[in-house]
Motif scaffolding. Structure first.
Motif, PDB file in Angstrom:
ATOM      1  N   ASN A  49      18.754  26.705  50.008  1.00 16.35           N
ATOM      2  CA  ASN A  49      18.089  25.414  50.147  1.00 16.35           C
ATOM      3  C   ASN A  49      16.718  25.552  50.787  1.00 16.35           C
ATOM      4  O   ASN A  49      15.734  24.937  50.346  1.00 16.35           O
ATOM      5  CB  ASN A  49      18.952  24.467  50.990  1.00 16.35           C
ATOM      6  CG  ASN A  49      20.048  23.800  50.193  1.00 16.35           C
ATOM      7  OD1 ASN A  49      19.793  23.116  49.226  1.00 16.35           O
ATOM      8  ND2 ASN A  49      21.285  24.008  50.612  1.00 16.35           N
ATOM      9  N   LEU A  50      16.643  26.332  51.839  1.00 18.82           N
ATOM     10  CA  LEU A  50      15.378  26.501  52.544  1.00 18.82           C
ATOM     11  C   LEU A  50      14.352  27.224  51.676  1.00 18.82           C
ATOM     12  O   LEU A  50      13.168  26.849  51.649  1.00 18.82           O
ATOM     13  CB  LEU A  50      15.616  27.265  53.849  1.00 18.82           C
ATOM     14  CG  LEU A  50      16.512  26.563  54.873  1.00 18.82           C
ATOM     15  CD1 LEU A  50      16.803  27.476  56.053  1.00 18.82           C
ATOM     16  CD2 LEU A  50      15.877  25.273  55.368  1.00 18.82           C
ATOM     17  N   LEU A  51      14.792  28.261  50.965  1.00 16.97           N
ATOM     18  CA  LEU A  51      13.868  28.998  50.099  1.00 16.97           C
ATOM     19  C   LEU A  51      13.369  28.122  48.951  1.00 16.97           C
ATOM     20  O   LEU A  51      12.185  28.169  48.594  1.00 16.97           O
ATOM     21  CB  LEU A  51      14.546  30.249  49.550  1.00 16.97           C
ATOM     22  CG  LEU A  51      14.904  31.337  50.575  1.00 16.97           C
ATOM     23  CD1 LEU A  51      15.584  32.510  49.877  1.00 16.97           C
ATOM     24  CD2 LEU A  51      13.666  31.808  51.332  1.00 16.97           C
ATOM     25  N   LEU A  52      14.262  27.314  48.381  1.00 26.51           N
ATOM     26  CA  LEU A  52      13.843  26.420  47.296  1.00 26.51           C
ATOM     27  C   LEU A  52      12.848  25.376  47.792  1.00 26.51           C
ATOM     28  O   LEU A  52      11.881  25.048  47.093  1.00 26.51           O
ATOM     29  CB  LEU A  52      15.066  25.722  46.695  1.00 26.51           C
ATOM     30  CG  LEU A  52      15.837  26.481  45.624  1.00 26.51           C
ATOM     31  CD1 LEU A  52      17.101  25.715  45.242  1.00 26.51           C
ATOM     32  CD2 LEU A  52      14.973  26.712  44.388  1.00 26.51           C
ATOM     33  N   ASN A  77      32.095  14.514  62.919  1.00 27.75           N
ATOM     34  CA  ASN A  77      30.941  14.667  63.803  1.00 27.75           C
ATOM     35  C   ASN A  77      30.545  16.110  64.066  1.00 27.75           C
ATOM     36  O   ASN A  77      29.757  16.385  64.975  1.00 27.75           O
ATOM     37  CB  ASN A  77      31.196  13.964  65.147  1.00 27.75           C
ATOM     38  CG  ASN A  77      29.983  13.217  65.625  1.00 27.75           C
ATOM     39  OD1 ASN A  77      29.175  12.764  64.831  1.00 27.75           O
ATOM     40  ND2 ASN A  77      29.843  13.076  66.936  1.00 27.75           N
ATOM     41  N   GLU A  78      31.091  17.044  63.269  1.00 27.18           N
ATOM     42  CA  GLU A  78      30.614  18.422  63.393  1.00 27.18           C
ATOM     43  C   GLU A  78      29.240  18.536  62.742  1.00 27.18           C
ATOM     44  O   GLU A  78      28.822  17.680  61.954  1.00 27.18           O
ATOM     45  CB  GLU A  78      31.592  19.409  62.746  1.00 27.18           C
ATOM     46  CG  GLU A  78      31.239  20.860  63.049  1.00 27.18           C
ATOM     47  CD  GLU A  78      32.341  21.847  62.715  1.00 27.18           C
ATOM     48  OE1 GLU A  78      32.204  23.017  63.095  1.00 27.18           O
ATOM     49  OE2 GLU A  78      33.333  21.446  62.083  1.00 27.18           O
ATOM     50  N   VAL A  79      28.540  19.609  63.075  1.00 24.12           N
ATOM     51  CA  VAL A  79      27.251  19.911  62.459  1.00 24.12           C
ATOM     52  C   VAL A  79      27.341  21.296  61.830  1.00 24.12           C
ATOM     53  O   VAL A  79      28.109  22.140  62.277  1.00 24.12           O
ATOM     54  CB  VAL A  79      26.106  19.858  63.489  1.00 24.12           C
ATOM     55  CG1 VAL A  79      25.959  18.457  64.055  1.00 24.12           C
ATOM     56  CG2 VAL A  79      26.325  20.862  64.616  1.00 24.12           C
ATOM     57  N   GLU A  80      26.561  21.529  60.763  1.00 19.74           N
ATOM     58  CA  GLU A  80      26.611  22.801  60.046  1.00 19.74           C
ATOM     59  C   GLU A  80      25.227  23.153  59.523  1.00 19.74           C
ATOM     60  O   GLU A  80      24.463  22.274  59.124  1.00 19.74           O
ATOM     61  CB  GLU A  80      27.573  22.704  58.836  1.00 19.74           C
ATOM     62  CG  GLU A  80      29.010  22.350  59.155  1.00 19.74           C
ATOM     63  CD  GLU A  80      29.803  23.511  59.716  1.00 19.74           C
ATOM     64  OE1 GLU A  80      29.247  24.643  59.738  1.00 19.74           O
ATOM     65  OE2 GLU A  80      30.946  23.305  60.126  1.00 19.74           O
ATOM     66  N   ILE A  81      24.926  24.450  59.471  1.00 22.53           N
ATOM     67  CA  ILE A  81      23.643  24.873  58.911  1.00 22.53           C
ATOM     68  C   ILE A  81      23.536  24.494  57.439  1.00 22.53           C
ATOM     69  O   ILE A  81      22.451  24.162  56.953  1.00 22.53           O
ATOM     70  CB  ILE A  81      23.422  26.385  59.099  1.00 22.53           C
ATOM     71  CG1 ILE A  81      24.577  27.208  58.497  1.00 22.53           C
ATOM     72  CG2 ILE A  81      23.229  26.731  60.572  1.00 22.53           C
ATOM     73  CD1 ILE A  81      24.338  28.714  58.502  1.00 22.53           C
ATOM     74  N   CYS A  82      24.655  24.518  56.732  1.00 25.29           N
ATOM     75  CA  CYS A  82      24.606  24.226  55.294  1.00 25.29           C
ATOM     76  C   CYS A  82      24.528  22.730  55.021  1.00 25.29           C
ATOM     77  O   CYS A  82      24.415  22.323  53.863  1.00 25.29           O
ATOM     78  CB  CYS A  82      25.806  24.841  54.563  1.00 25.29           C
ATOM     79  SG  CYS A  82      27.417  24.257  55.121  1.00 25.29           S
ATOM     80  N   ALA A 126      20.391  22.148  55.791  1.00 33.09           N
ATOM     81  CA  ALA A 126      19.479  22.777  54.831  1.00 33.09           C
ATOM     82  C   ALA A 126      19.101  21.862  53.666  1.00 33.09           C
ATOM     83  O   ALA A 126      17.913  21.751  53.337  1.00 33.09           O
ATOM     84  CB  ALA A 126      20.074  24.086  54.332  1.00 33.09           C
ATOM     85  N   PRO A 127      20.047  21.193  52.986  1.00 31.44           N
ATOM     86  CA  PRO A 127      19.618  20.281  51.923  1.00 31.44           C
ATOM     87  C   PRO A 127      18.830  19.095  52.467  1.00 31.44           C
ATOM     88  O   PRO A 127      17.935  18.578  51.784  1.00 31.44           O
ATOM     89  CB  PRO A 127      20.926  19.830  51.262  1.00 31.44           C
ATOM     90  CG  PRO A 127      21.992  20.095  52.274  1.00 31.44           C
ATOM     91  CD  PRO A 127      21.514  21.303  53.033  1.00 31.44           C
ATOM     92  N   LEU A 128      19.135  18.660  53.692  1.00 34.94           N
ATOM     93  CA  LEU A 128      18.343  17.589  54.297  1.00 34.94           C
ATOM     94  C   LEU A 128      16.903  18.051  54.495  1.00 34.94           C
ATOM     95  O   LEU A 128      15.956  17.288  54.267  1.00 34.94           O
ATOM     96  CB  LEU A 128      18.968  17.168  55.627  1.00 34.94           C
ATOM     97  CG  LEU A 128      18.213  16.073  56.393  1.00 34.94           C
ATOM     98  CD1 LEU A 128      18.123  14.790  55.569  1.00 34.94           C
ATOM     99  CD2 LEU A 128      18.880  15.800  57.739  1.00 34.94           C
TER     100      LEU A 128
END
Length: 714
Positions: A357-360, A693-698, A701-703
Motif C-alpha cells: 500500500n505504501l509503495l503504491l 478497537n485494535e490497531v494494525e499496520i495493514c 497503510a490503505p488509509l
C-alpha cells in the motif's frame, strides 16, 4: 508490577455475610438492570477462562478448578504485598452513575482476610470499589454494593488479592481457598449514554471539508432545517434544509443528508438544528493537513529492534534476541521491522500488504516522498530475514509463545522468540512485495533492489516446488494473531500477486504465462490480495509486453468491483460503502476508497473520487456514533486503542486507525454491552475491546494511500 493505590473510592460498601446457597446460573448478560449477571463463567462450569492468576512480588501459588466446578487458589507463599497473589477478571463494563452489587461464595482452609476490588485495568489501577472479607473453613456468601462515581469504563477489572493482608487476619502462610458463584448485578441504572458521551444529533467530518469540495452532514435527530455557526462567536453564517428521511438499516435509524456544498467560506464551524449541535469542523483549502503525516508516523512508532524516542513516548530497543525455529534448536536473527499492531508479533502477510500500500501510494503520487522509502526499507530488511536461506521459503511469523501482557512495554517482552513454520501464503506474499519493491528502489538503491529481486525469484522457486497450499494455523504451543487464510480460500490469490509482480518487474515469460492462465482475483487486504496483482500487472515496467486480452479483463474486473462498491455507497445515507460491519470494517472502508481511486486512474470518473472521499469523511466522524476512528484526531477521537504500548504509557499517539464496528461481537466487552445495537453502532472505545478497537499496520497503510492520493488531487 500491579500497583495498589492507598486511597479508596467513596463507596456504598455494605459488606455482608450469609450462608452459602446452591450453585447459581452464571451466564453473563447485557446488564439492563434486571438482576442479570454481568460476569461470564462466574460459576466456573467452563473451567478457568476468562479468569487469570498472577503470582508476583514473591507470591507463590496456583489457580485451578476442582471436580465440583469450584475455583481453587492454592497459596504456597503470600509474598511481600497484598497483590502478590492476584486473581482477576477483565473486561467488566461499569457505567458512570450506576450502582452495582457483587456477590460470591468463598472459604479458606484457615481463617484469613482477602481484598476484593473493581479497578481500572491499566496503570494507575484506580480503585472503583473495594472491600475486605474474612474467610474461614465454612463456605459463606459475601456481597457488597458500590456506586461507580468515575467515568464509564468498558473494560474494568475485578481483582481478588490473596497476598499479605494490609490489616488483620494474615492467616497461615499456606492455604487453600475455594471460590464460586461470582455474580455482578446492575442495581441502579444511571440513564447515561452507552458510549460515555452525549450523542450529537448531527454527524460531521471532524477534520473538515475542502472549500470547493462536496460538503454533507448527517442529521440523525431533529427537523430538517439546519444552521451553520462559527465556533468562536456562535454567529449563524448559513441556513439550509436537509433532504428527505432515508433509512439506514446498518445504523437502525432514519436520517437526512444536509448538503452545504454552496457554503465556501474558510473557518471553524458547527451545525445545529432543533435537537442540538454537531461537533466542530473546519472548511479550508487543506482540511486534511497533517493527517497524512500522522497516519504514516504510526509505522515509525511501531519500529521493533531499536530504541524509540519522540514527543509521545520512548522505549529501549526490543526483541533483539535470536529467534528459535519452531521444533528445532536452530536460532536466527529476525530483528527489526514493525510490530504488527496491538501486540508485538511480526507477521509476514499483513506486513507485505502494508508495504504494498505504501509503495503504491508513492508510485502513483505526482511528488513521490523518498522519506517513505527510507522507513519502508526497515520493514523490507526484516522481511528478507524471514526467508529461509536454504529453501527460499518464508517463515509465516515471529512471536513469543503467548501475547505480552496488555500493559507491557516492548522492551519488557523478553520471552523466547519463535519462528513459526514456512507457509505458501507467506512465501507468495513475500515474492510479490519484493518484486514490487525492486521497482521502487532500483533507481535510488540498485544493490538493495537487486537483493530483493533475487529473494523474490527464490521464493517463487519454492512455490514451484510446493504447488499445494500449505495453509497456516498456529502450531501447538503458539498463541498469536495467526493471519491464516480463511477455510477453503486457498493461496491462489497470493500466487497470482507474486506472478503479476514478478512479471511487472522482469517481463519474463515464466511469470506472464502463469498470469495469463490464472483466474483473476480481488482484494486489497491481508487475506485477499488479488487486486495488488491486478495493479502490478497494469503497471508493468514495459506495458508493451502486456497481453491485450488479459489487460482488458483485468481492467474490467477492477471497474466491476468499483461499480459494486458504488451500488452499496449510493444506497446508504451515511455514504459509506460497507455491506457488512465485521472485524476491521474501517480497514475495508479504506480499501474500498483505495480501489475507487485506482479505478479512477483506469477510467476517469469524478463520482469515484467523491465516493472515495466520503469513505474518509465516515472514518473522520460522519458516522452514526460521531466517532473519529483515529487516535488523536478530531473532537471525539479514539482514546483507548487496544495497543500495548499505548496502554503501558497511558497515551495513544495520533493517527492510528481503529478496527471499527463489528456486528459479530467477538469479545467479552462487545458481547456484554453491544448485543442489542445495530451493526454500524457495534463499537466502543475501550482497550479491552480488541475486536473493534485494535490497531494494525495493514489498516493504516490503505488509509495512507487514500489520504495521500486525495491530497494530490486537490
Amino acid at each position: 508490577m500491579r500497583k495498589i493505590c492507598i486511597f479508596l473510592l467513596l463507596l456504598l460498601c455494605l459488606g455482608t455475610v450469609a450462608s452459602c446457597g446452591e450453585k447459581k446460573e452464571n451466564g453473563a448478560d447485557t446488564g439492563d438492570g434486571s438482576g442479570k449477571n454481568l460476569i461470564i463463567n462466574g460459576d466456573f462450569e467452563n473451567g478457568t477462562k476468562p479468569w487469570l492468576f498472577y503470582p508476583q512480588e514473591g507470591g507463590k501459588g496456583a489457580f485451578s478448578v476442582n471436580g465440583d466446578k469450584q475455583a481453587v487458589v492454592s497459596v504456597k507463599d503470600m509474598g511481600r504485598v497484598e497483590y502478590s497473589l492476584q486473581l482477576n477478571y477483565s473486561s467488566v463494563v461499569l457505567k458512570k452513575g450506576c450502582t452495582y452489587r457483587l456477590s460470591f461464595d468463598a472459604k479458606s482452609s484457615s481463617e484469613r482476610q482477602i481484598a476484593v476490588r473493581f479497578q481500572l485495568g491499566v496503570t494507575p489501577y484506580t480503585p472503583y470499589g473495594e472491600e475486605r472479607f474474612i474467610l474461614n473453613p465454612a463456605m459463606q456468601n459475601f456481597s457488597y454494593t458500590f456506586d461507580m462515581e468515575w467515568k464509564t469504563d468498558m473494560a474494568a477489572r475485578l481483582v481478588l488479592n490473596f497476598g499479605v493482608p494490609m490489616t488483620l487476619f494474615p492467616g497461615e502462610q499456606q492455604q487453600e481457598i475455594i471460590l464460586d458463584n461470582f455474580r455482578l448485578e446492575l442495581v441502579k441504572e444511571s440513564g447515561g449514554s452507552l458510549w460515555g458521551y452525549e450523542m450529537p444529533p448531527i454527524h460531521v467530518d471532524q477534520l473538515g471539508y475542502g472549500i470547493n469540495a462536496a460538503k454533507t452532514a448527517i442529521i440523525a435527530q431533529g427537523d430538517a432545517d439546519f444552521q451553520i455557526c462559527r465556533t468562536d462567536d456562535d454567529a449563524v453564517v448559513y441556513s439550509g434544509t436537509a433532504g428527505d428521511l432515508m433509512e439506514s438499516r446498518n445504523a437502525g435509524e432514519s436520517v437526512r443528508i444536509a448538503n452545504f456544498s454552496k457554503f465556501k467560506k474558510e473557518g471553524n464551524y458547527y451545525i445545529k438544528n432543533s435537537e442540538g449541535r454537531s461537533l466542530s469542523f473546519a472548511i479550508s483549502n487543506r482540511p486534511y493537513e497533517g493527517l497524512k503525516e500522522a497516519v504514516f508516523d504510526m509505522f515509525k512508532y511501531q519500529q521493533c529492534g531499536e530504541a524509540i524516542t519522540n514527543s509521545f513516548w520512548e522505549h529501549e530497543a526490543c526483541h533483539t534476541s535470536l529467534a528459535r525455529i519452531y521444533e528445532t534448536d536452530t536460532r536466527v536473527d529476525v530483528s527489526g521491522g514493525w510490530h504488527d499492531g496491538g501486540n508485538y508479533g511480526r507477521y509476514v502477510p499483513p506486513a507485505t500488504t502494508a508495504v504494498a500500500n505504501l509503495l503504491l501510494a508513492e508510485k502513483l503520487a505526482v511528488d513521490p516522498n523518498r522519506a517513505v522509502l527510507v522507513e519502508v526499507r526497515k520493514e523490507l530488511e526484516w522481511l528478507l530475514k524471514m526467508q529461509d536461506p536454504e529453501s527460499g521459503g518464508v517463515y509465516h511469523q515471529v512471536t513469543t509463545a503467548y501475547w505480552a501482557g496488555d500493559t507491557m512495554r516492548p522492551e519488557d517482552d523478553t520471552e523466547e522468540l519463535i519462528l513459526s513454520p514456512i507457509s505458501s501464503a507467506a512465501t507468495a506474499d513475500f515474492a510479490a512485495v519484493m518484486a514490487m519493491a525492486y521497482r521502487s528502489y532500483e533507481e535510488g538503491a540498485p544493490a538493495f533492489a537487486d537483493q530483493m529481486l533475487l529473494a523474490s525469484k527464490r521464493a517463487w522457486e519454492w512455490l514451484a516446488l510446493h504447488p499445494e497450499d500449505t495453509g497456516f494455523s498456529n502450531p501447538l504451543g503458539i498463541v498469536s494473531s495467526e493471519y491464516g487464510d480463511s477455510e477453503n480460500k486457498g493461496d491462489g490469490d497470493e500466487r497470482y500477486w507474486a506472478a503479476c509482480a514478478l512479471f511487472a518487474a522482469t517481463g519474463a515469460d515464466e511469470y506472464h504465462n502463469y498470469v495469463k492462465q490464472s483466474s483473476i482475483y480481488k482484494g486489497l487486504g491481508w487475506e485477499e490480495v488479488g487486486d495488488f496483482g491486478n495493479i502490478s500487472y497494469l503497471l508493468a515496467k514495459d506495458t508493451q509486453t502486456l497481453d491485450g486480452e488479459r489487460e482488458k479483463e483485468v481492467k474490467v474486473h477492477i471497474l466491476e468491483e468499483c461499480q459494486d462498491i458504488m451500488k452499496i455507497y449510493e444506497e446508504e445515507p451515511y455514504q459509506v460503502a460497507l455491506g457488512e460491519f465485521l472485524w476491521e470494517s474501517n480497514a475495508t472502508a479504506s480499501e474500498n476508497a483505495m480501489l475507487l481511486l485506482l479505478g479512477n486512474t483506469l477510467e476517469l470518473d469524478e463520482n469515484y473520487v467523491t465516493a472515495a472521499e466520503d469513505q474518509l469523511h465516515y472514518l473522520l466522524g460522519r458516522n452514526p456514533l460521531s466517532q473519529c476512528y483515529l487516535t488523536g484526531v478530531g473532537e471525539n477521537p479514539v482514546k483507548n486503542p487496544h495497543h500495548r504500548l499505548s496502554e503501558a504509557v497511558g497515551l495513544a499517539v495520533p493517527g492510528m486507525l481503529a478496527a471499527g464496528p463489528n456486528k459479530a461481537l467477538d469479545d467479552n466487552v462487545a458481547r456484554s454491552l453491544l448485543t442489542k445495537q445495530p451493526p454500524a453502532k457495534c463499537y466502543i472505545d475501550q482497550a479491552g475491546t480488541f475486536t473493534v478497537n485494535e490497531v494494525e499496520i495493514c489498516w493504516n497503510a490503505p488509509l495512507y494511500f487514500v489520504v495521500r492520493t486525495l491530497e494530490g488531487q486537490k
